[in-house]
Design a protein around this motif. Structure first.
Motif, PDB file in Angstrom:
ATOM      1  N   ARG A  90      47.723  31.501 -60.924  1.00  0.00           N
ATOM      2  CA  ARG A  90      47.551  30.069 -60.657  1.00  0.00           C
ATOM      3  C   ARG A  90      47.611  29.759 -59.168  1.00  0.00           C
ATOM      4  O   ARG A  90      46.995  28.806 -58.694  1.00  0.00           O
ATOM      5  N   ARG A  91      48.309  30.598 -58.421  1.00  0.00           N
ATOM      6  CA  ARG A  91      48.424  30.426 -56.970  1.00  0.00           C
ATOM      7  C   ARG A  91      47.412  31.281 -56.201  1.00  0.00           C
ATOM      8  O   ARG A  91      47.490  31.370 -54.976  1.00  0.00           O
ATOM      9  N   GLY A  92      46.528  31.945 -56.904  1.00  0.00           N
ATOM     10  CA  GLY A  92      45.542  32.781 -56.230  1.00  0.00           C
ATOM     11  C   GLY A  92      46.087  34.100 -55.747  1.00  0.00           C
ATOM     12  O   GLY A  92      45.528  34.716 -54.831  1.00  0.00           O
ATOM     13  N   ILE A  93      47.187  34.567 -56.356  1.00  0.00           N
ATOM     14  CA  ILE A  93      47.802  35.843 -55.977  1.00  0.00           C
ATOM     15  C   ILE A  93      47.518  36.860 -57.073  1.00  0.00           C
ATOM     16  O   ILE A  93      47.755  36.610 -58.258  1.00  0.00           O
ATOM     17  N   ARG A  94      47.003  38.015 -56.696  1.00  0.00           N
ATOM     18  CA  ARG A  94      46.741  39.093 -57.640  1.00  0.00           C
ATOM     19  C   ARG A  94      47.968  39.987 -57.789  1.00  0.00           C
ATOM     20  O   ARG A  94      48.819  40.022 -56.903  1.00  0.00           O
ATOM     21  N   LEU A  95      48.019  40.736 -58.900  1.00  0.00           N
ATOM     22  CA  LEU A  95      49.164  41.614 -59.167  1.00  0.00           C
ATOM     23  C   LEU A  95      48.701  43.057 -59.319  1.00  0.00           C
ATOM     24  O   LEU A  95      47.837  43.374 -60.151  1.00  0.00           O
ATOM     25  N   VAL A  96      49.301  43.940 -58.525  1.00  0.00           N
ATOM     26  CA  VAL A  96      49.095  45.387 -58.624  1.00  0.00           C
ATOM     27  C   VAL A  96      50.369  46.003 -59.192  1.00  0.00           C
ATOM     28  O   VAL A  96      51.461  45.793 -58.674  1.00  0.00           O
ATOM     29  N   MET A  97      50.203  46.770 -60.277  1.00  0.00           N
ATOM     30  CA  MET A  97      51.351  47.414 -60.922  1.00  0.00           C
ATOM     31  C   MET A  97      51.516  48.838 -60.406  1.00  0.00           C
ATOM     32  O   MET A  97      50.549  49.508 -60.043  1.00  0.00           O
ATOM     33  N   ASP A  98      52.756  49.301 -60.413  1.00  0.00           N
ATOM     34  CA  ASP A  98      53.042  50.696 -60.068  1.00  0.00           C
ATOM     35  C   ASP A  98      52.725  51.559 -61.284  1.00  0.00           C
ATOM     36  O   ASP A  98      53.175  51.274 -62.398  1.00  0.00           O
ATOM     37  N   LEU A  99      51.933  52.602 -61.072  1.00  0.00           N
ATOM     38  CA  LEU A  99      51.552  53.521 -62.143  1.00  0.00           C
ATOM     39  C   LEU A  99      52.216  54.866 -61.864  1.00  0.00           C
ATOM     40  O   LEU A  99      51.934  55.506 -60.847  1.00  0.00           O
ATOM     41  N   VAL A 100      53.094  55.294 -62.769  1.00  0.00           N
ATOM     42  CA  VAL A 100      53.853  56.539 -62.572  1.00  0.00           C
ATOM     43  C   VAL A 100      53.461  57.501 -63.693  1.00  0.00           C
ATOM     44  O   VAL A 100      54.011  57.440 -64.790  1.00  0.00           O
ATOM     45  N   VAL A 101      52.481  58.369 -63.414  1.00  0.00           N
ATOM     46  CA  VAL A 101      51.964  59.234 -64.479  1.00  0.00           C
ATOM     47  C   VAL A 101      51.955  60.717 -64.092  1.00  0.00           C
ATOM     48  O   VAL A 101      51.344  61.530 -64.771  1.00  0.00           O
TER      49      VAL A 101
END
Length: 569
Positions: A90-101
């Protein structure tokens, strides 16, 4: 050069345990992050990279995952996560998740099944080997110290763990493992996340011969040649790209320990067949940070310029740089390259930000970096929480290899916990991070260094970061301009230009607590130069000192201690 949103954005890393605690249990959580989104919006960042919040026994603070599709209760619920993600968008901020594989927790259901018997269908999800002459299968040392193999009495075999013994490595040679990983990634993408930061992704492919490594001083073998940038890593990542990444508009960045410039061109190629960018560690290794971090050496500026400039030059139009000084695995940058002297702390923090953010690449801000937060203030081993630091104490101080006094000094300087102390929001108890007992010691300087104070001061480090972010959004040259280093052998000054068509930028940074004088580079004329930003004001005007003409068209630049300036021509 291909233009994309992830080249033009600024990323802010949140370490959730230490960001903001909403329920008073002393641990930061998802609702705490949601409460502070307006702060991030005011700062001007486009993307949040969130360190792991998945279910985990927390042996390595969340990098040991027992369920990839649920939230660790201390951080909240999946409903809390969904609300946070919606509020970010809603604020125009994207989310990148940490991927631990590269690995899971030993409490993940896959590993519980895998160790139950040699015939179990999940056995080959992990890397098991028979003893070699009643010892470990090879001489590899784990990143956290000790052997990289753990004996499992139930089946009489060893499993590989390049990190903690509670972090068994996944077997990427198994196509079923890869399918499970891709399905999980797709599940998160369908929830609406905007990318992945991939933990130690350069280590997922191992030399299947598992040979002994070169013996190090401590008697263990170095696994690096057989693991870092392993034989099938690019094949695996191209497959991941086809199966998942290419289907979505994502930002992907790989943590690539041991990566070279040539390897980076493969990982982050302009064709977009693997990842968007990588984290390299060469500049962080200049004081022994990656090879043997337990020291108090300082980074040499000439060496730093050579490394960063080589990455700028070699990746230009071929791949893409990620720009960072700090993250959850690196001690804060001020003690390493800036000044802790109150007279210069904020000045040097602004200088370091200028130097980094004016380069070509995507900048990453680690929580509190925009306030000029410093390292931790730890009095004894009991104050540390980081498994790497605690293991190092036992390996070096307890055995007499390093004196306890020296080891404590090294931990205070280099421990990962230095970056993990709670975010300093205001001057109330615990820096406004929690109303409870914080999970790790709050730096007592929160009364002088905190967000409330900096938001109220127009000359603060926070507002300077705002200006840097705004420049990136308004001047295309900051994103896409070519880079050229000037005065490479100067031990005190980091000076470079950016060029895009007829437009040029001149970036000048003084890394020392002394004044410096330097000649204006050839082709730069004072009457054609406009100041874009600087961390010292010009007396009487609010701007810093302009170039001073001497001897006709020539000019000298006089830089104050830790001064930074950017000119446009």
């Amino acid at each position: 050069m291909r233009k994309t949103w992830w080249k033009e954005c600024v990323v802010y890393q949140i370490y959730p345990r230490s960001f903001c605690d909403s329920n008073g249990d002393g641990i930061g959580d998802l609702n705490g992050i949601t409460e502070k989104l307006d702060y991030l919006k005011e700062l001007g960042v486009d993307v949040v990279w969130l360190s792991p919040v998945y279910r985990s026994p927390m042996d390595d603070n969340g990098y040991d995952i027992s369920d990839y599709r649920s939230i660790q209760p201390e951080f909240g619920t999946m409903e809390d996560f969904d609300r946070m993600l919606a509020e970010m968008h809603r604020r125009g901020i994207r989310l990148v998740m940490d991927l631990v594989v590269n690995h899971t927790s030993d409490e993940h259901p896959w590993f519980v099944e895998s160790r139950s018997s040699k015939e179990n269908p999940y056995r080959d999800y992990y890397i098991w080997r028979e003893p070699k002459e009643n010892q470990e299968p090879n001489n590899w040392e784990s990143v956290f110290g000790g052997p990289a193999w753990e004996f499992d009495a139930g089946t009489g075999m060893y499993y590989l763990h390049l990190f903690s013994r509670k972090q068994p490595d996944l077997n990427w040679e198994n196509a079923r493992v890869r399918r499970e990983v891709y399905d999980m990634m797709d599940w998160w993408c369908q929830k609406g996340i905007d990318g992945f930061r991939m933990d130690v992704i350069s280590m997922i492919s191992k030399d299947q011969a598992f040979p002994d490594g070169a013996v190090k001083e401590n008697g263990y073998g170095d696994f690096s040649p057989f693991v870092r940038n392993g034989p099938r890593v690019h094949e695996f990542l191209r497959e991941m790209n086809r199966e998942v990444l290419a289907k979505y508009d994502l930002l992907t960045v790989g943590e690539c320990s041991g990566v070279t410039v040539e390897e980076a061109k493969k990982y982050a190629n302009e064709d977009g067949t693997e990842l968007d960018m990588v984290f390299q560690f060469e500049h962080m290794d200049l004081d022994g940070g990656e090879t043997f971090k337990w020291n108090d050496r300082k980074i040499d500026l000439v060496e730093l310029k050579e490394v960063l400039s080589r990455w700028q030059r070699e990746l230009d139009s071929k791949a893409w740089n990620s720009l960072y000084w700090c993250n959850h695995d690196q001690p804060r940058i001020l003690p390493r390259l800036g000044s802790l002297d109150p007279a210069y702390r904020e000045i040097s923090a602004k200088m370091l930000a200028t130097c980094l953010h004016m380069m070509q690449g995507t900048p990453y801000i680690y929580q509190g970096e925009e306030l000029g937060m410093t390292g931790g203030d730890f009095a004894s081993l009991a104050d540390f929480r980081d498994i790497e630091s605690i293991n190092a104490w036992h390996q070096y101080a307890d055995t007499g290899k390093i004196s306890p006094e020296d080891m404590m000094r090294y931990l205070q300087y280099k421990s990962r916990d230095n970056a993990r102390t709670p975010m300093q929001w205001d001057d109330t108890p615990n820096g406004g991070f929690t109303e409870g007992t914080p999970w790790i010691r709050v730096n007592p300087n929160y009364k002088e260094i905190n967000a409330r104070d900096q938001l109220a001061r127009k000359d603060s480090v926070f507002h300077y970061y705002q200006q840097l972010i705004r420049l990136r959004k308004t001047h295309e040259i900051v994103v896409y301009g070519e880079y050229e280093l000037l005065f490479p052998e100067d031990p005190d000054l980091f000076v470079y230009t950016r060029t895009l068509g007829e437009e040029k930028l001149l970036v000048l940074c003084n890394f020392k607590e002394k004044e410096k004088c330097i000649a204006l580079p050839e082709g730069w004329r004072p009457e054609q130069m406009t100041r874009l930003i600087g961390n010292y004001p010009e007396p009487g005007s609010g701007n810093e000192n302009p170039p001073r003409p001497e001897n006709g068209d020539a000019a000298e630049l006089h830089l104050k201690p830790y001064e930074a300036r950017v000119y446009r021509m």
